[in-house]
Write a protein that holds these residues in place. Structure first.
Motif, PDB file in Angstrom:
ATOM      1  N   ILE A 213       0.830  -1.160   0.029  1.00  0.00           N
ATOM      2  CA  ILE A 213      -0.016  -0.057   0.050  1.00  0.00           C
ATOM      3  C   ILE A 213       0.708   1.252  -0.144  1.00  0.00           C
ATOM      4  O   ILE A 213       1.872   1.347   0.852  1.00  0.00           O
ATOM      5  CB  ILE A 213      -1.093  -0.031   1.149  1.00  0.00           C
ATOM      6  N   PRO A 214       0.706   2.039  -0.905  1.00  0.00           N
ATOM      7  CA  PRO A 214       1.424   3.278  -0.932  1.00  0.00           C
ATOM      8  C   PRO A 214       1.276   4.207   0.234  1.00  0.00           C
ATOM      9  O   PRO A 214       0.313   4.419   0.666  1.00  0.00           O
ATOM     10  CB  PRO A 214       1.057   4.105  -2.400  1.00  0.00           C
ATOM     11  N   VAL A 215       2.110   5.221   0.559  1.00  0.00           N
ATOM     12  CA  VAL A 215       2.058   6.365   1.748  1.00  0.00           C
ATOM     13  C   VAL A 215       2.562   7.247   0.902  1.00  0.00           C
ATOM     14  O   VAL A 215       3.674   7.569   0.531  1.00  0.00           O
ATOM     15  CB  VAL A 215       2.932   5.781   2.836  1.00  0.00           C
ATOM     16  N   SER A 216       1.516   8.410   0.724  1.00  0.00           N
ATOM     17  CA  SER A 216       1.933   9.679   0.069  1.00  0.00           C
ATOM     18  C   SER A 216       2.757  10.481   0.969  1.00  0.00           C
ATOM     19  O   SER A 216       2.985  10.199   2.160  1.00  0.00           O
ATOM     20  CB  SER A 216       0.619  10.521  -0.098  1.00  0.00           C
ATOM     21  N   LYS A 217       3.387  11.478   0.351  1.00  0.00           N
ATOM     22  CA  LYS A 217       4.468  12.393   1.076  1.00  0.00           C
ATOM     23  C   LYS A 217       3.617  13.160   2.154  1.00  0.00           C
ATOM     24  O   LYS A 217       4.088  13.076   3.299  1.00  0.00           O
ATOM     25  CB  LYS A 217       4.857  13.378  -0.059  1.00  0.00           C
ATOM     26  N   GLU A 218       2.300  13.487   2.049  1.00  0.00           N
ATOM     27  CA  GLU A 218       1.613  14.195   2.822  1.00  0.00           C
ATOM     28  C   GLU A 218       1.135  13.281   4.080  1.00  0.00           C
ATOM     29  O   GLU A 218       0.850  13.868   5.075  1.00  0.00           O
ATOM     30  CB  GLU A 218       0.308  14.693   2.109  1.00  0.00           C
ATOM     31  N   ARG A 219       1.357  11.976   4.063  1.00  0.00           N
ATOM     32  CA  ARG A 219       0.796  11.329   5.042  1.00  0.00           C
ATOM     33  C   ARG A 219       2.071  10.525   5.836  1.00  0.00           C
ATOM     34  O   ARG A 219       1.792   9.806   6.969  1.00  0.00           O
ATOM     35  CB  ARG A 219      -0.229  10.134   4.431  1.00  0.00           C
ATOM     36  N   VAL A 220       3.015  10.827   5.366  1.00  0.00           N
ATOM     37  CA  VAL A 220       4.187  10.198   6.167  1.00  0.00           C
ATOM     38  C   VAL A 220       4.409  10.433   7.328  1.00  0.00           C
ATOM     39  O   VAL A 220       4.538   9.458   8.396  1.00  0.00           O
ATOM     40  CB  VAL A 220       5.577  10.378   5.174  1.00  0.00           C
ATOM     41  N   LYS A 221       4.271  11.503   7.923  1.00  0.00           N
ATOM     42  CA  LYS A 221       4.289  12.175   9.190  1.00  0.00           C
ATOM     43  C   LYS A 221       3.255  11.589   9.934  1.00  0.00           C
ATOM     44  O   LYS A 221       3.215  10.856  11.247  1.00  0.00           O
ATOM     45  CB  LYS A 221       4.338  13.695   9.199  1.00  0.00           C
ATOM     46  N   ASP A 222       2.010  11.648   9.552  1.00  0.00           N
ATOM     47  CA  ASP A 222       0.972  11.007  10.206  1.00  0.00           C
ATOM     48  C   ASP A 222       0.810   9.615  10.410  1.00  0.00           C
ATOM     49  O   ASP A 222       0.697   9.118  11.823  1.00  0.00           O
ATOM     50  CB  ASP A 222      -0.374  11.229   9.258  1.00  0.00           C
ATOM     51  N   VAL A 223       1.352   8.884   9.498  1.00  0.00           N
ATOM     52  CA  VAL A 223       1.629   7.511   9.478  1.00  0.00           C
ATOM     53  C   VAL A 223       2.722   7.101  10.897  1.00  0.00           C
ATOM     54  O   VAL A 223       2.535   6.382  11.734  1.00  0.00           O
ATOM     55  CB  VAL A 223       1.972   6.672   8.293  1.00  0.00           C
ATOM     56  N   ARG A 224       3.799   7.818  10.941  1.00  0.00           N
ATOM     57  CA  ARG A 224       4.852   7.814  11.748  1.00  0.00           C
ATOM     58  C   ARG A 224       4.360   8.014  13.100  1.00  0.00           C
ATOM     59  O   ARG A 224       4.595   7.188  14.228  1.00  0.00           O
ATOM     60  CB  ARG A 224       5.856   8.652  11.446  1.00  0.00           C
ATOM     61  N   GLU A 225       3.330   8.894  13.209  1.00  0.00           N
ATOM     62  CA  GLU A 225       3.124   9.484  14.551  1.00  0.00           C
ATOM     63  C   GLU A 225       1.850   8.436  15.158  1.00  0.00           C
ATOM     64  O   GLU A 225       2.034   7.935  16.202  1.00  0.00           O
ATOM     65  CB  GLU A 225       2.162  10.589  14.562  1.00  0.00           C
ATOM     66  N   LEU A 226       1.147   7.947  14.326  1.00  0.00           N
ATOM     67  CA  LEU A 226       0.186   6.855  14.843  1.00  0.00           C
ATOM     68  C   LEU A 226       0.841   5.390  15.056  1.00  0.00           C
ATOM     69  O   LEU A 226       0.588   4.640  15.859  1.00  0.00           O
ATOM     70  CB  LEU A 226      -0.689   6.622  13.516  1.00  0.00           C
ATOM     71  N   GLN A 227       2.169   5.228  14.428  1.00  0.00           N
ATOM     72  CA  GLN A 227       2.773   4.070  14.466  1.00  0.00           C
ATOM     73  C   GLN A 227       3.316   4.110  15.950  1.00  0.00           C
ATOM     74  O   GLN A 227       3.421   3.221  16.973  1.00  0.00           O
ATOM     75  CB  GLN A 227       3.890   3.856  13.612  1.00  0.00           C
ATOM     76  N   ILE A 228       3.817   5.149  16.434  1.00  0.00           N
ATOM     77  CA  ILE A 228       4.483   5.437  17.634  1.00  0.00           C
ATOM     78  C   ILE A 228       3.584   5.521  18.655  1.00  0.00           C
ATOM     79  O   ILE A 228       3.786   4.878  19.703  1.00  0.00           O
ATOM     80  CB  ILE A 228       5.296   6.825  17.770  1.00  0.00           C
ATOM     81  N   LYS A 229       2.295   6.073  18.640  1.00  0.00           N
ATOM     82  CA  LYS A 229       1.354   5.975  19.546  1.00  0.00           C
ATOM     83  C   LYS A 229       0.739   4.680  19.477  1.00  0.00           C
ATOM     84  O   LYS A 229       0.872   4.038  21.035  1.00  0.00           O
ATOM     85  CB  LYS A 229       0.095   6.914  18.967  1.00  0.00           C
ATOM     86  N   TYR A 230       0.586   3.876  18.659  1.00  0.00           N
ATOM     87  CA  TYR A 230      -0.029   2.571  19.000  1.00  0.00           C
ATOM     88  C   TYR A 230       1.155   1.583  19.537  1.00  0.00           C
ATOM     89  O   TYR A 230       0.871   0.664  20.360  1.00  0.00           O
ATOM     90  CB  TYR A 230      -0.084   1.745  17.369  1.00  0.00           C
ATOM     91  N   GLU A 231       2.300   1.876  19.269  1.00  0.00           N
ATOM     92  CA  GLU A 231       3.490   0.972  19.765  1.00  0.00           C
ATOM     93  C   GLU A 231       3.686   1.277  21.272  1.00  0.00           C
ATOM     94  O   GLU A 231       3.665   0.438  21.940  1.00  0.00           O
ATOM     95  CB  GLU A 231       4.895   1.196  19.083  1.00  0.00           C
ATOM     96  N   GLU A 232       3.281   2.529  21.477  1.00  0.00           N
ATOM     97  CA  GLU A 232       3.372   3.059  22.805  1.00  0.00           C
ATOM     98  C   GLU A 232       2.053   2.286  23.842  1.00  0.00           C
ATOM     99  O   GLU A 232       2.243   1.993  24.724  1.00  0.00           O
ATOM    100  CB  GLU A 232       3.518   4.501  23.335  1.00  0.00           C
ATOM    101  N   ASP A 233       1.010   2.161  23.240  1.00  0.00           N
ATOM    102  CA  ASP A 233      -0.034   1.751  23.707  1.00  0.00           C
ATOM    103  C   ASP A 233       0.063   0.194  23.823  1.00  0.00           C
ATOM    104  O   ASP A 233      -0.149  -0.344  25.009  1.00  0.00           O
ATOM    105  CB  ASP A 233      -1.228   1.956  22.966  1.00  0.00           C
ATOM    106  N   ASN A 234       0.829  -0.350  23.078  1.00  0.00           N
ATOM    107  CA  ASN A 234       0.847  -1.977  23.272  1.00  0.00           C
ATOM    108  C   ASN A 234       1.998  -2.091  24.318  1.00  0.00           C
ATOM    109  O   ASN A 234       1.956  -3.347  24.910  1.00  0.00           O
ATOM    110  CB  ASN A 234       1.447  -2.684  21.914  1.00  0.00           C
ATOM    111  N   SER A 235       2.878  -1.249  24.584  1.00  0.00           N
ATOM    112  CA  SER A 235       3.972  -1.409  25.679  1.00  0.00           C
ATOM    113  C   SER A 235       3.428  -1.364  27.089  1.00  0.00           C
ATOM    114  O   SER A 235       4.237  -1.639  27.900  1.00  0.00           O
ATOM    115  CB  SER A 235       5.041  -0.460  25.318  1.00  0.00           C
ATOM    116  N   LEU A 236       2.102  -0.736  26.981  1.00  0.00           N
ATOM    117  CA  LEU A 236       1.791  -0.271  28.460  1.00  0.00           C
ATOM    118  C   LEU A 236       1.097  -1.814  29.279  1.00  0.00           C
ATOM    119  O   LEU A 236       0.722  -2.732  28.676  1.00  0.00           O
ATOM    120  CB  LEU A 236       0.601   0.569  28.289  1.00  0.00           C
TER     121      LEU A 236
END
Length: 236
Positions: A213-236
């Motif tokens: 699935i492609p990630v557009s330039k406009e969405r790279v930051k959003d995807v990265r922020e959500l990835q960090i958020k979800y990984e932090e949630d899973n580590s709790l």
């Protein structure tokens, strides 16, 4: 799209409810039943509803028994049940069915619409399934089984673990309905289920079924922020 059932042995009540619902939203599918038996038999065939307006005093199989069938026999605790009755008091046994509400007769249009809106809100908040219309039937897919959505104009493609479906809806409305769950818009044409991602690259995502699935330039930051958020949630 929410699917609604109306069940009452009074034809005029069914007609009134159906007209109120369709006047509120002509796109809402409404199925009408005049006895508890017909509703139960219909659901035994695998048909399901998101919201049921159900008369309590309905005949041989009353509204309480129908409710118990839905909760106990079908193990369905998602479907919202709104009881309607000419009585002003209700038996304690009704609470075992976990009704959404009780509405007195004569019916009040505003109360009917309020309960439709409430059911929509609760179903989306619980977010256990995603419903859509496919081949003239309402389908409900468990959220966890959805891999991703792909948009082509007004037509959506839903790729699940077992099947692929096509239905008419915009990517914006689909994203809005999934706003409380773990989905990411990676591109103007794609929404992916984070839980079914295998690998995240800078400009693409590989899903568990192997699709890229492609990630557009406009969405790279959003995807990265959500990835960090979800990984932090899973580590709790």
């Amino acid at each position: 799209m929410m699917r609604i059932a109306v069940c009452d042995d009074a034809v005029e009540i069914c007609s009134e409810l159906e007209n109120i619902i369709l006047d509120y939203d002509k796109q809402l599918p409404v199925d009408v039943f005049y006895s508890g038996e017909t509703l139960i038999n219909y659901m035994k065939d695998g048909n399901r509803f998101d919201l049921i307006f159900l008369d309590i005093e309905i005949g041989k199989i009353n509204g309480v028994e129908v409710g118990r069938f839905i909760r106990d026999e079908l193990s369905d605790h998602i479907t919202k049940i709104v009881y309607i009755s000419s009585k002003s008091s209700y038996d304690r046994q009704l609470f075992d069915v976990q009704p959404l509400n009780f509405l007195p007769k004569p019916l009040n249009r505003e109360n009917i619409i309020k309960n439709i809106k409430l059911a929509i809100t609760l179903l989306e908040k619980e977010n256990k399934t995603f419903s859509f219309k496919f081949n003239k039937q309402i389908h409900r897919i468990p959220i966890k089984e959805i891999i991703y959505f792909e948009s082509a104009e007004r037509k959506m493609k839903l790729i699940s673990l077992n099947e692929t479906f096509h239905f008419y809806e915009t990517i914006g409305s689909v994203a809005e309905r999934l706003s409380k769950s773990r989905f990411i818009i990676t591109h103007r044409s794609y929404i992916v289920n984070y839980d079914n991602i295998k690998i995240i690259e800078k400009d693409s995502i590989k899903m568990i079924n192997g699709d890229i699935i492609p990630v557009s330039k406009e969405r790279v930051k959003d995807v990265r922020e959500l990835q960090i958020k979800y990984e932090e949630d899973n580590s709790l």
